[in-house]
Design an enzyme around this catalytic site. Structure first.
Site, PDB file in Angstrom:
ATOM      1  N   GLU A  39       0.855  -1.179   0.000  1.00  0.00           N
ATOM      2  CA  GLU A  39       0.000   0.000   0.000  1.00  0.00           C
ATOM      3  C   GLU A  39       0.893   1.231   0.000  1.00  0.00           C
ATOM      4  O   GLU A  39       1.770   1.364   0.861  1.00  0.00           O
ATOM      5  CB  GLU A  39      -0.833   0.028   1.280  1.00  0.00           C
ATOM      6  N   ASP A  50      -6.578   8.127  10.173  1.00  0.00           N
ATOM      7  CA  ASP A  50      -5.233   7.782  10.635  1.00  0.00           C
ATOM      8  C   ASP A  50      -4.938   8.305  12.036  1.00  0.00           C
ATOM      9  O   ASP A  50      -5.298   9.423  12.391  1.00  0.00           O
ATOM     10  CB  ASP A  50      -4.183   8.322   9.658  1.00  0.00           C
TER      11      ASP A  50
END
Ligand SMILES: Cc1ncc(COP(=O)(O)O)c(C=O)c1O
Lengths: 261, 391
Positions: A39, A50
């Site tokens: 990724e 996040d």
């Protein structure tokens, strides 16, 4: 993108693009240590899914002038043989224009995308643009996703289905959430696409536990934390190798896989 | 010709090309549940009665419309002020919070989560949480905690936990990010009380509806004194006080004017973008990274604007000019000296526009209704530093 072709449990580490001069070395280290795909995090100013570590990596990458175009430019030097999947936020695609953004990613050798702030009510235009460009638009499911919605996510997702292992942002946790295995089982019950579990998969033991129910794992924060701490690609290699070993030793037989991604 | 405006958005929360629901999957089911719960409550006469009752006997509504005689004489336009500063807790934010706290209770949620810029929404949320017996957590940027110390103290006294936000700009934008992150992690038992007409559907619609009491009251109050506003002016951070007062005048001939801070001018300098759950106008760089806003007022320090405002701007039903920090400070002084009103720095943006444009964009003889969204007590430190001869 057909991730199952390797016939083993899938390991997908995450690297924040542009976090340092040699960020691509970390990608190569991960590939050489046994990743089945990587990724590529394209940094965004407001990464709402996040936690602090990937936020810090995003800030560092942005301060170094990282943009989707610089990531594409850097990726010209990618020499690995596993698919790359861009993980970023929708505004970067929206800003450039969906078709242009898809073309940019394809030109950089990227095979798929994960856009965590684009739920199925709003993702159809991106799914079309990605399909037209030959990109797999991976969709996400969460522990709170009801069954009927999960079925639709799995029907529309391409490449694999990203199951969020817990309710929360990316970041390391001491224990594997019980929701992670449940998530994997719920996805594999309704689709032939690989079910990959990400968010909170923090230790090789977690990956080993998940190997029973999931087709693979996504490992983000542990990788990024090492890059932030030392920027030494050997550290990434060691970590990825530990996850590889954990998955391969635990590995119950893989499921029959879908015809195509 | 008038354009029909400020109706309901589409099922998915679109006001024209703006709005929608761009949030991570974990909280999408909660947004769907909230949209249904709001629609159900808002259509329930018993809910409306209770909402009105709390606004009346707890927050002190209706707030008056004040005729500013000295200012009107000086400016050559009739200036009327809607007094949201007189609400309990000192701003319009309490209207929305009472609505959402009643909804949270109706939905069986015990924990109340909020973000705040100036601290007014945080104080309102902490107040309503105390009133209804909910646990309350407020995310606030470190920069804002420093410039709005008093409000931090108020929230803590009211029993809320204030969580400092250290990421990014350390102001409202990042407080919203952290509140969304917290909601993702706690969505099963937590109600997210967003403080403005931004965010994913249904927030822009729901917050406007809880704030429309400002405009509905003002409309009736103006009629009662035979005043027909030609201009309705409000400051815009995310745009909740503006949406609230505009809602009462959207189908009149009044010009609707939302005043932004020059350092946070999403309409004049922004482009369409997607952040914090909706597509709207956004300050961003060429690559699509959100740019940090700057304003003397913590409540307007926001690089976006609610999606319905972007739509009203696009269809030409409202305009969104800007004023500078210096003009704002002058406005605080003028309002204080000529009317005995010390406006919040946010609200002073609306007054600053009127002071600058009376006799120009606002022709002589106009009737201007200004929304005084809050009182200036919270800003006294900053005001005293900046106003020459304030003492
Ligand atoms: C007094 C006051 N007015 C206005 C605002 C801006 O918010 P909105 O644009 O949602 O009305 C704030 C926000 O903190 C405020 O405290």
């Amino acid at each position: 993108m057909n991730l199952r072709s390797r016939g083993r449990k899938l390991l997908v580490p995450y690297v924040t693009a542009g976090v340092s001069d040699n960020w691509l070395d970390h990608v190569h280290a991960a590939v050489d240590a046994g990743a089945d795909a990587v990724e590529i995090g394209i940094p965004f100013s407001d990464p709402v899914i996040d936690g602090p570590v990937i936020q810090a990596a995003s800030v560092r990458a942005l301060e170094r002038g990282t943009t989707p175009s610089t990531v594409a430019r850097d990726l010209a030097r990618y020499r690995g043989d596993v698919p790359l999947i861009a993980m970023t936020y929708y505004n970067l695609a929206h800003n450039l224009g969906l078709a242009e953004f898809a073309d940019l990613l394809v030109s950089a050798g990227i095979a798929g995308t994960i856009l965590p702030d684009l739920p199925i009510e709003e993702s159809a235009p991106w799914e079309r643009a990605a399909a037209d460009a030959g990109l797999a638009a991976v969709l996400l499911a969460a522990p709170t996703t009801p069954d009927d919605r999960l079925a639709e996510i799995c029907r529309r997702s391409r490449g694999f289905v990203y199951g969020m292992g817990l309710l929360g942002v990316t970041g390391e946790r001491p224990d594997l959430a019980t929701s992670a295995r449940t998530m994997a089982r719920r996805i594999t019950a309704v689709t032939d696409l690989p079910a990959l579990i990400g968010v909170g998969v923090s230790k090789p033991e977690h990956a080993a536990t998940l190997a029973t129910d999931a087709d693979g794992v996504i490992v983000g924060t542990p990788v990024v934390r090492r890059i932030l701490e030392s920027d030494d690609a050997d550290q990434v290699a060691t970590l990825v190798a530990q996850f590889r070993t954990a998955l391969d030793t635990a590995a119950p037989p893989t499921r029959a896989f879908a015809a195509a991604g | 010709m008038r354009v029909a405006a400020m109706g309901a958005p589409t099922e998915q929360g679109w006001f024209g090309r703006f709005g929608g629901r761009f949030v991570p999957e974990p909280i999408v089911p909660a947004c769907l549940e909230l949209a249904a719960a709001f629609a159900d409550a808002w259509a329930d006469p018993a809910f409306r009665v209770e909402f009105d009752e709390v606004l009346r006997q707890y927050t002190g509504r209706p707030s008056p419309v004040t005729e500013c005689r000295r200012l009107s004489a000086d400016l050559g336009v009739r200036v009327l002020v809607k007094r949201e500063d007189l609400n309990h807790t000192g701003s319009h934010k309490i209207n929305n919070v009472v609505g959402q706290a009643l909804l949270a209770r109706r939905m069986g949620k015990r924990r109340f989560l909020a973000e705040t810029g100036a601290g007014q929404h945080g104080v309102a949320a902490a107040t309503a949480a105390a009133l209804f017996g909910l646990d309350c957590v407020v995310f606030m940027g470190e920069v804002d905690m420093a410039r709005q110390r008093l409000n931090v103290g108020r929230m803590e006294l009211l029993g809320a936990e204030v969580r400092p936000v250290t990421s990014g700009s350390r102001t409202l934008k990042d407080a919203l990010n952290d509140a969304l992150r917290e909601w993702v992690a706690t969505v099963e038992d937590t109600y997210y009380c967003l403080g403005t007409v931004a965010g994913p559907h249904p927030y822009p619609l729901m917050v406007r509806e809880f704030q429309r009491v400002i405009g509905d009251e003002a409309h009736a109050q103006c009629q009662a004194i035979d005043a027909t506003p030609t201009h309705v002016v409000a400051c815009v951070g995310g745009g909740s006080n503006a949406a609230g007062i505009f809602a009462g005048f959207a189908d009149t001939d009044a010009a609707l004017i939302g005043v932004e801070a020059a350092g946070g001018a999403s309409v004049s300098e922004g482009r369409p973008g997607v952040v914090h759950g909706s597509r709207s106008l956004l300050l961003q760089d060429d690559a699509g990274q959100v740019v940090e806003a700057y304003s003397i007022s913590a409540g307007l320090d926001y690089p976006g604007i609610g999606p319905e405002h972007a739509h009203l701007a696009e269809i030409g039903r409202a305009t969104y000019p800007t004023v500078t920090d210096a003009e704002v400070i002058t406005a605080v002084r003028v309002l204080s000296r000529s009317e005995g009103l010390i406006p919040a720095l946010e609200s002073a943006h609306a007054f600053a526009y009127v002071l600058r444009e009376a006799g120009r964009e606002i022709p002589p003889g106009s009737t201007v209704l200004v929304n005084m969204s809050g009182r200036g007590d919270k800003d006294m430190d900053q005001i005293l530093e900046r106003v020459d001869g304030a003492r």
